[in-house]
Design a protein around this motif. Structure first.
Motif, PDB file in Angstrom:
ATOM      1  N   ALA A  18       2.666  -3.275   9.364  1.00  0.00           N
ATOM      2  CA  ALA A  18       2.291  -1.817   9.617  1.00  0.00           C
ATOM      3  C   ALA A  18       2.186  -0.951   8.481  1.00  0.00           C
ATOM      4  O   ALA A  18       1.464  -0.443   7.914  1.00  0.00           O
ATOM      5  N   MET A  19       3.331  -1.147   7.441  1.00  0.00           N
ATOM      6  CA  MET A  19       3.270  -0.433   6.283  1.00  0.00           C
ATOM      7  C   MET A  19       2.230  -0.990   5.393  1.00  0.00           C
ATOM      8  O   MET A  19       1.599  -0.262   4.712  1.00  0.00           O
ATOM      9  N   ARG A  21      -0.561  -2.226   6.400  1.00  0.00           N
ATOM     10  CA  ARG A  21      -1.941  -1.959   6.768  1.00  0.00           C
ATOM     11  C   ARG A  21      -2.054  -0.385   6.400  1.00  0.00           C
ATOM     12  O   ARG A  21      -3.105   0.098   5.969  1.00  0.00           O
ATOM     13  N   GLU A  22      -1.007   0.167   6.596  1.00  0.00           N
ATOM     14  CA  GLU A  22      -1.474   1.826   6.248  1.00  0.00           C
ATOM     15  C   GLU A  22      -1.838   1.823   4.685  1.00  0.00           C
ATOM     16  O   GLU A  22      -2.301   2.764   4.403  1.00  0.00           O
ATOM     17  N   ALA A  23      -0.889   1.213   3.965  1.00  0.00           N
ATOM     18  CA  ALA A  23      -1.035   1.436   2.280  1.00  0.00           C
ATOM     19  C   ALA A  23      -2.691   0.925   2.130  1.00  0.00           C
ATOM     20  O   ALA A  23      -3.296   1.430   1.211  1.00  0.00           O
ATOM     21  N   GLN A  24      -3.126  -0.270   2.846  1.00  0.00           N
ATOM     22  CA  GLN A  24      -4.304  -0.692   2.778  1.00  0.00           C
ATOM     23  C   GLN A  24      -5.483   0.111   2.870  1.00  0.00           C
ATOM     24  O   GLN A  24      -6.627   0.560   2.468  1.00  0.00           O
ATOM     25  N   ARG A  25      -5.120   1.028   4.235  1.00  0.00           N
ATOM     26  CA  ARG A  25      -6.041   1.970   4.549  1.00  0.00           C
ATOM     27  C   ARG A  25      -6.137   3.191   3.523  1.00  0.00           C
ATOM     28  O   ARG A  25      -6.986   3.596   3.183  1.00  0.00           O
ATOM     29  N   LYS A  26      -5.052   3.480   3.113  1.00  0.00           N
ATOM     30  CA  LYS A  26      -4.921   4.535   2.156  1.00  0.00           C
ATOM     31  C   LYS A  26      -5.483   4.605   0.705  1.00  0.00           C
ATOM     32  O   LYS A  26      -6.060   5.215   0.162  1.00  0.00           O
ATOM     33  N   LYS A  28      -7.963   1.897   0.172  1.00  0.00           N
ATOM     34  CA  LYS A  28      -9.526   1.815   0.451  1.00  0.00           C
ATOM     35  C   LYS A  28     -10.103   0.855  -0.730  1.00  0.00           C
ATOM     36  O   LYS A  28     -10.978   1.226  -1.293  1.00  0.00           O
ATOM     37  N   MET A 153       2.728   6.468  -2.532  1.00  0.00           N
ATOM     38  CA  MET A 153       3.071   5.530  -1.306  1.00  0.00           C
ATOM     39  C   MET A 153       4.388   5.467  -1.210  1.00  0.00           C
ATOM     40  O   MET A 153       5.229   5.005  -1.461  1.00  0.00           O
TER      41      MET A 153
END
Length: 153
Positions: A18-19, A21-26, A28, A153
């Motif tokens: 989950a961490m 995925r969140e880092a990848q989303r931020k 971009k 991050m």
């Protein structure tokens, strides 16, 4: 938590997934295309003991990373104080000035007790030691550390 466990039944590490995925989303797609650094702190583990454990096959993942030359094991000696707060400040910010122990009394600050724990105290310490150019400032990530290394991050 129950739903997370059910949906992540085949995932060994749902929290870190989950961490990520969140880092990848931020980010971009703004990821580095060159090698970085991973620092792992293992309390009380001497370098020679670690090498022995790797050689005897007790740490096969670490051994495969070293054997493949994708990672390098480096010995690092702490200065005084060798406790976590001073060590992480030195590594992540290049500065552990005036972090003399886990807890200390600041005589110049009305005898206030300062410590390397607690959100408010660590925030004050990081403001003192950071020059804004920590180890992780350029797209780095800090996980389970006292200090940020100036990452967002």
């Amino acid at each position: 938590m129950i739903l997370s466990a059910i949906f992540a039944k085949d995932d060994d590490n749902p929290h870190y997934s989950a961490m990520l995925r969140e880092a990848q989303r931020k980010r971009k797609g703004n990821l580095k295309n060159y090698p970085g650094v991973i620092i792992m702190e293992i309390y009380g583990l001497a370098y020679d003991i670690l090498c022995e454990a790797v050689d005897k096959g007790y740490m096969p993942t670490v051994k495969s990373m070293i054997d493949s030359k994708s990672h390098t094991l480096k010995k690092w000696e702490t200065d005084l104080s060798s406790q976590t707060g001073a060590s992480q400040a030195g590594i992540l910010h290049g500065n552990n000035e005036d972090i003399t122990a886990f807890r200390w009394v600041e005589k110049d600050n009305d005898n206030q007790i300062m410590q390397c724990s607690g959100i408010s105290k660590v925030k004050i310490l990081e403001e003192r030691i950071s020059d804004g150019n920590g180890l992780l400032v350029d797209n780095g990530a800090s996980r389970s550390n006292l200090f940020s290394g100036d990452t967002d991050m």
